[in-house]
Design a protein around this motif. Structure first.
Motif, short mmCIF file in Angstrom:
data_model
loop_
_atom_site.label_atom_id
_atom_site.label_comp_id
_atom_site.label_asym_id
_atom_site.label_seq_id
_atom_site.Cartn_x
_atom_site.Cartn_y
_atom_site.Cartn_z
N HIS A 55 0.84 -1.19 0.00
CA HIS A 55 0.00 0.00 0.00
C HIS A 55 0.88 1.24 0.00
O HIS A 55 2.08 1.17 0.23
N GLN A 78 -6.24 2.61 8.69
CA GLN A 78 -6.57 2.18 7.34
C GLN A 78 -5.33 2.26 6.44
O GLN A 78 -4.37 2.95 6.76
N TYR A 81 -4.41 3.27 -1.06
CA TYR A 81 -3.83 2.82 -2.33
C TYR A 81 -4.11 3.89 -3.38
O TYR A 81 -5.27 4.20 -3.66
N GLN A 94 -8.01 4.52 -3.18
CA GLN A 94 -8.82 3.53 -2.48
C GLN A 94 -8.29 3.38 -1.07
O GLN A 94 -7.10 3.63 -0.82
N SER A 96 -8.46 0.76 2.53
CA SER A 96 -8.81 -0.54 3.07
C SER A 96 -8.92 -0.44 4.59
O SER A 96 -7.91 -0.20 5.26
N PRO A 100 -8.86 -7.69 2.85
CA PRO A 100 -8.77 -7.42 1.41
C PRO A 100 -9.77 -6.36 0.93
O PRO A 100 -9.80 -6.04 -0.26
N ILE A 101 -10.60 -5.84 1.82
CA ILE A 101 -11.62 -4.87 1.44
C ILE A 101 -10.97 -3.57 0.97
O ILE A 101 -10.12 -3.00 1.65
N ARG A 102 -11.37 -3.11 -0.21
CA ARG A 102 -10.91 -1.81 -0.71
C ARG A 102 -12.12 -1.00 -1.14
O ARG A 102 -12.97 -1.48 -1.89
#
Length: 200
Positions: A55, A78, A81, A94, A96, A100-102
C-alpha cells in the motif's frame, strides 16, 4: 428520498492532487457518516506516505465515540492505495479498513493552492467527508463546499452532519496535536460559561 446510484453521473475528481502536499493531519469537520462515525467527535485523520509496501499510505483515524474529550477514544487505522499511472498527482484513491476490502476514496474538492481543505466523496453518494487542516472551518468555505456537493456532485445532503470539534489544551497534548491546533481554537470552559450567562 435519496438519489438512485444507477442514475447518478460519475463523480468529478479534482484534476490533480499532489500526494506529498496531502500528507499530514486533517480534521473531519463535516460528513455523511459511515456507521461507526454517526456519533463521532474530534475526528482526526493523519496521512503518512510509505514505501516498500503493497500500500502507499498509512491512515491513522481517531475519534471520540460520542461527546468530545469525555467519550471513548476509538481508532480505525486504514491503508491507502493510490490509483492511476502517476501516484504523485492522482486524485483517485482507495482505502482498506481491514483485510482485502478496498473502498473507493475519490478526492472531489481540494484547495489546490494551500491544501487547507478537501472533500472526499463516494460513488453512490452514501458518504462524504469535508476536512480541513484546523478543527474549525470558516462558514463561507464550509457552505461553499456543501453547495458544490449538491450542485456539482449531485448529493442529497439530508444526512450531512457537522462533526463536533472541541479541544482543551490537555486533550490537544494527549492526541499529539500541539502544532496543528492553535490556542485560539481551544475550548475555554470558564469563558463559555460567562458567555452563556452562567454565574459562579
Amino acid at each position: 428520498m435519496g438519489n438512485s446510484a444507477s442514475q447518478l453521473p460519475p463523480l468529478q475528481l479534482v484534476p490533480k492532487c499532489e500526494t506529498s502536499k496531502f500528507m499530514g493531519t486533517w480534521f473531519v469537520v463535516g460528513n455523511i457518516p459511515t456507521f461507526p462515525e454517526k456519533k463521532a467527535s474530534n475526528a482526526v485523520e493523519k496521512y503518512s506516505f510509505v514505501s516498500g509496501k503493497k500500500h502507499d499510505i498509512d491512515i491513522d483515524f481517531q475519534y471520540n465515540n460520542g461527546d468530545p474529550i469525555t467519550s471513548k477514544l476509538s481508532s480505525l487505522p486504514q491503508k491507502g492505495y493510490i490509483q492511476g499511472e502517476n501516484k504523485d498527482t492522482s486524485s483517485k484513491w482507495q482505502v482498506s479498513p481491514f483485510g482485502p476490502i478496498r473502498l473507493d476514496y475519490p478526492i472531489i474538492e481540494l484547495d489546490e493552492d494551500n491544501y487547507n481543505w478537501c472533500v472526499i466523496g463516494y460513488s453512490s453518494r452514501s458518504y462524504a467527508w469535508i476536512m480541513g487542516r484546523k478543527p474549525r472551518m470558516d462558514d463561507d468555505t464550509y457552505n461553499m463546499l456543501v453547495k458544490r456537493l449538491v450542485d456539482v456532485h449531485k448529493y442529497d445532503i439530508s444526512g450531512l452532519r457537522k462533526v463536533p470539534q472541541k479541544w482543551t489544551a490537555e486533550e490537544r497534548a494527549r492526541r499529539g496535536l500541539d502544532e496543528e491546533i492553535p490556542d485560539d481554537m481551544l475550548f475555554d470552559e470558564g469563558k463559555n460559561k460567562d458567555e452563556s450567562g452562567v454565574k459562579e
